[in-house]
Motif scaffolding. Sequence first.
Motif, PDB file in Angstrom:
ATOM      1  N   TYR A   1       4.274 -16.847 -17.276  1.00 58.07           N
ATOM      2  CA  TYR A   1       3.856 -15.808 -16.333  1.00 58.07           C
ATOM      3  C   TYR A   1       3.355 -16.443 -15.044  1.00 58.07           C
ATOM      4  O   TYR A   1       2.824 -17.554 -15.049  1.00 58.07           O
ATOM      5  N   ILE A   2       3.530 -15.737 -13.947  1.00 55.23           N
ATOM      6  CA  ILE A   2       2.914 -16.146 -12.687  1.00 55.23           C
ATOM      7  C   ILE A   2       1.872 -15.103 -12.302  1.00 55.23           C
ATOM      8  O   ILE A   2       1.647 -14.136 -13.027  1.00 55.23           O
ATOM      9  N   GLY A   3       1.220 -15.301 -11.170  1.00 56.01           N
ATOM     10  CA  GLY A   3       0.114 -14.444 -10.778  1.00 56.01           C
ATOM     11  C   GLY A   3       0.552 -13.065 -10.313  1.00 56.01           C
ATOM     12  O   GLY A   3       1.732 -12.761 -10.199  1.00 56.01           O
ATOM     13  N   SER A   4      -0.451 -12.234 -10.033  1.00 49.01           N
ATOM     14  CA  SER A   4      -0.217 -10.827  -9.716  1.00 49.01           C
ATOM     15  C   SER A   4      -1.092 -10.374  -8.558  1.00 49.01           C
ATOM     16  O   SER A   4      -2.165 -10.948  -8.309  1.00 49.01           O
ATOM     17  N   VAL A   5      -0.644  -9.335  -7.889  1.00 46.66           N
ATOM     18  CA  VAL A   5      -1.407  -8.680  -6.827  1.00 46.66           C
ATOM     19  C   VAL A   5      -1.433  -7.189  -7.113  1.00 46.66           C
ATOM     20  O   VAL A   5      -0.381  -6.573  -7.304  1.00 46.66           O
ATOM     21  N   MET A   6      -2.616  -6.603  -7.183  1.00 49.59           N
ATOM     22  CA  MET A   6      -2.735  -5.152  -7.311  1.00 49.59           C
ATOM     23  C   MET A   6      -2.683  -4.552  -5.911  1.00 49.59           C
ATOM     24  O   MET A   6      -3.462  -4.929  -5.032  1.00 49.59           O
TER      25      MET A   6
ATOM     26  N   PHE B   1      -6.677  -6.727  -5.080  1.00 50.01           N
ATOM     27  CA  PHE B   1      -7.166  -7.956  -5.675  1.00 50.01           C
ATOM     28  C   PHE B   1      -5.994  -8.731  -6.259  1.00 50.01           C
ATOM     29  O   PHE B   1      -4.898  -8.206  -6.415  1.00 50.01           O
ATOM     30  N   THR B   2      -6.258  -9.997  -6.554  1.00 43.11           N
ATOM     31  CA  THR B   2      -5.231 -10.858  -7.113  1.00 43.11           C
ATOM     32  C   THR B   2      -5.691 -11.401  -8.459  1.00 43.11           C
ATOM     33  O   THR B   2      -6.884 -11.411  -8.783  1.00 43.11           O
ATOM     34  N   SER B   3      -4.727 -11.861  -9.237  1.00 43.75           N
ATOM     35  CA  SER B   3      -5.020 -12.499 -10.505  1.00 43.75           C
ATOM     36  C   SER B   3      -4.150 -13.736 -10.651  1.00 43.75           C
ATOM     37  O   SER B   3      -2.983 -13.724 -10.260  1.00 43.75           O
TER      38      SER B   3
ATOM     39  N   ASP C   1      -3.700  12.981  -4.719  1.00 43.44           N
ATOM     40  CA  ASP C   1      -3.310  13.579  -3.446  1.00 43.44           C
ATOM     41  C   ASP C   1      -1.803  13.603  -3.230  1.00 43.44           C
ATOM     42  O   ASP C   1      -1.323  14.108  -2.215  1.00 43.44           O
ATOM     43  N   SER C   2      -1.039  13.033  -4.183  1.00 44.93           N
ATOM     44  CA  SER C   2       0.428  12.979  -4.084  1.00 44.93           C
ATOM     45  C   SER C   2       0.912  12.234  -2.840  1.00 44.93           C
ATOM     46  O   SER C   2       2.045  12.424  -2.398  1.00 44.93           O
ATOM     47  N   LYS C   3       0.049  11.369  -2.314  1.00 41.28           N
ATOM     48  CA  LYS C   3       0.409  10.566  -1.139  1.00 41.28           C
ATOM     49  C   LYS C   3       0.338   9.064  -1.412  1.00 41.28           C
ATOM     50  O   LYS C   3       0.956   8.283  -0.691  1.00 41.28           O
ATOM     51  N   HIS C   4      -0.413   8.680  -2.413  1.00 45.10           N
ATOM     52  CA  HIS C   4      -0.646   7.260  -2.661  1.00 45.10           C
ATOM     53  C   HIS C   4      -0.194   6.882  -4.071  1.00 45.10           C
ATOM     54  O   HIS C   4      -0.290   7.685  -5.004  1.00 45.10           O
ATOM     55  N   ILE C   5       0.281   5.648  -4.200  1.00 44.33           N
ATOM     56  CA  ILE C   5       0.622   5.102  -5.494  1.00 44.33           C
ATOM     57  C   ILE C   5      -0.032   3.730  -5.640  1.00 44.33           C
ATOM     58  O   ILE C   5      -0.428   3.106  -4.656  1.00 44.33           O
ATOM     59  N   ALA C   6      -0.150   3.282  -6.867  1.00 42.68           N
ATOM     60  CA  ALA C   6      -0.617   1.935  -7.174  1.00 42.68           C
ATOM     61  C   ALA C   6       0.484   1.199  -7.900  1.00 42.68           C
ATOM     62  O   ALA C   6       1.262   1.793  -8.661  1.00 42.68           O
ATOM     63  N   PHE C   7       0.581  -0.115  -7.681  1.00 41.15           N
ATOM     64  CA  PHE C   7       1.617  -0.905  -8.322  1.00 41.15           C
ATOM     65  C   PHE C   7       1.219  -2.376  -8.274  1.00 41.15           C
ATOM     66  O   PHE C   7       0.273  -2.764  -7.577  1.00 41.15           O
ATOM     67  N   VAL C   8       1.954  -3.210  -9.005  1.00 40.13           N
ATOM     68  CA  VAL C   8       1.672  -4.637  -9.092  1.00 40.13           C
ATOM     69  C   VAL C   8       2.851  -5.425  -8.556  1.00 40.13           C
ATOM     70  O   VAL C   8       4.011  -5.122  -8.879  1.00 40.13           O
ATOM     71  N   THR C   9       2.574  -6.418  -7.721  1.00 41.37           N
ATOM     72  CA  THR C   9       3.592  -7.386  -7.292  1.00 41.37           C
ATOM     73  C   THR C   9       3.192  -8.758  -7.817  1.00 41.37           C
ATOM     74  O   THR C   9       2.107  -8.939  -8.367  1.00 41.37           O
TER      75      THR C   9
END
Length: 509
Positions: free
Chosen positions: A228-233, A247-249, A498-506
């Motif tokens: 695995y490599i690191g992640s960004v929320m 934040f990052t991990s 609010d149906s305008k924002h999402i969260a995801f991981v890169t």
Amino acid sequence: MKRTLLFGLLAVSLLGFKSNIGPFEKVDIYGKYGIFDHQINIGEPALKGNVQYNADSQEYTIEGSGFNMWADDDQFQYLYKSIQGDFILRARVKFIGDGVDPHRKIGWIVRNNLQGDSPHVNASIHGDGLTSLQYRRETGSETEQIVSTDVAPDVVQLERRAGVYYMSTAKFGQPFTTVELKDVNLRNEVFVGLYVCSHNPEVMEKAVFSNVRIIKPAAPDFRPYRDYIGSVMEIMNVETGNRKMLFTSAHSIQAPNWVNQDKELVFNSNGFLYRYLFETDEISQINTGFAVNNNNDHVFSFDESILGISNHNQDDNGLSSIYLMDPKGDSLPKKITKDGVGVSYLHSISPDNKRIIFTAQRKGKFDIYGVDLDTGKEIQITDTENLDDGSEYSPDGKYIYFNSNRTGNMHLWRMDADGSNPVQLTNDPAFKDWFPHISPDGKWIVFISFPPTIGFGEHPFYQNCTLRLMPAEGGTPKIVGYLYGGQGTINVPSWAKDSKHIAFVTNSD
């Protein structure tokens, strides 16, 4: 068909003040120049440029002068950092004002050193819209270029992969146009950064750079589900495409849900679930009792009174089983699927809290199944020879959205809640579409699209992917995010109320 289970300690660095629970540390990831190290006026232009970083919007405003970036010498304003090996550089770019010279330039540039005559590779967007991959092979040699067919893009990506350079550009919302450059042998350790050149020594030009990312991709020989490599929320406004890194991990985090009236995110890592509080930037672990081998298929009911998890059940040879629990962790999870029937990956809970739907391996293949929570009876909803996955109820409970490769490629589908009347919603061979998520107002679908080169039925880690948005009834999808990610990026419902924002991981190493 496989979901991830994460091993190893989770190490997270957060923006601002943080929780001191377990491996979480108080570490600022942005300095004076954001993710960059320094700024400099390359080639000593008569007018000295400058850089401003807005930590709230995570945007960079650069002013620069310089007579040109061409021939055997360059002058420009440079915001940079050092890096080694392969990388992916990406940003949205925008000139400020009409400008003076049509050949003013902005973009990404990779250089061996900070002298004006350094060998370099330069993803260049000109004021008149010309888009070219420029390069200087040797110190002081003449600059050459490959002109792209793209004109006046505002998304620019420059990637180095095994010594080959790829410039990918697009007008935001459209697929990339890519130009490839071989046989330019820059050093392994180089400077990479953003630049502005006015193409006029007496003029200062300005540009704004947003959604700026410097990515270290996974090694070509990484072993999926072991390395695995690191992640960004990240969070995004889907109306504007503007993104923010929270934040990052150093390790893999995955699958954020936006919950508690948009005050929190819930995500998984290392087999556990964690809760991130926006107001305080604190992270805490959710008590899942004996269920400590959770994969990234966890969902909340629409009213958030139930948390469903997919835990690798040690009483059933470590296969994924589905459990329901109190979101606060005040009671032990209750197992819903039976042992000995095959793996089960949860995807949605009906709006009336009476049924769950999930991807299940039964009869030697994967289909969508449901369980009636009153009777415990398992119900088969789809029956195809290929893969049906990613099922999710619409907020009114009338429809189930899902992804399927039943017509030869992975696309999005919608069917009635009983499994009847399936309708294909996407059909673009340039994308393989996964995990449709319906906005709380029922108007939009956001989903992840993989490149066409991935294997049949796969949704792997560490790919150049896109997040796309389309009307819930179908229509032409629009790209709202260009990213490096894949498995775990957006497996679960990720919309804010609010149906305008999402969260995801890169991801980045």
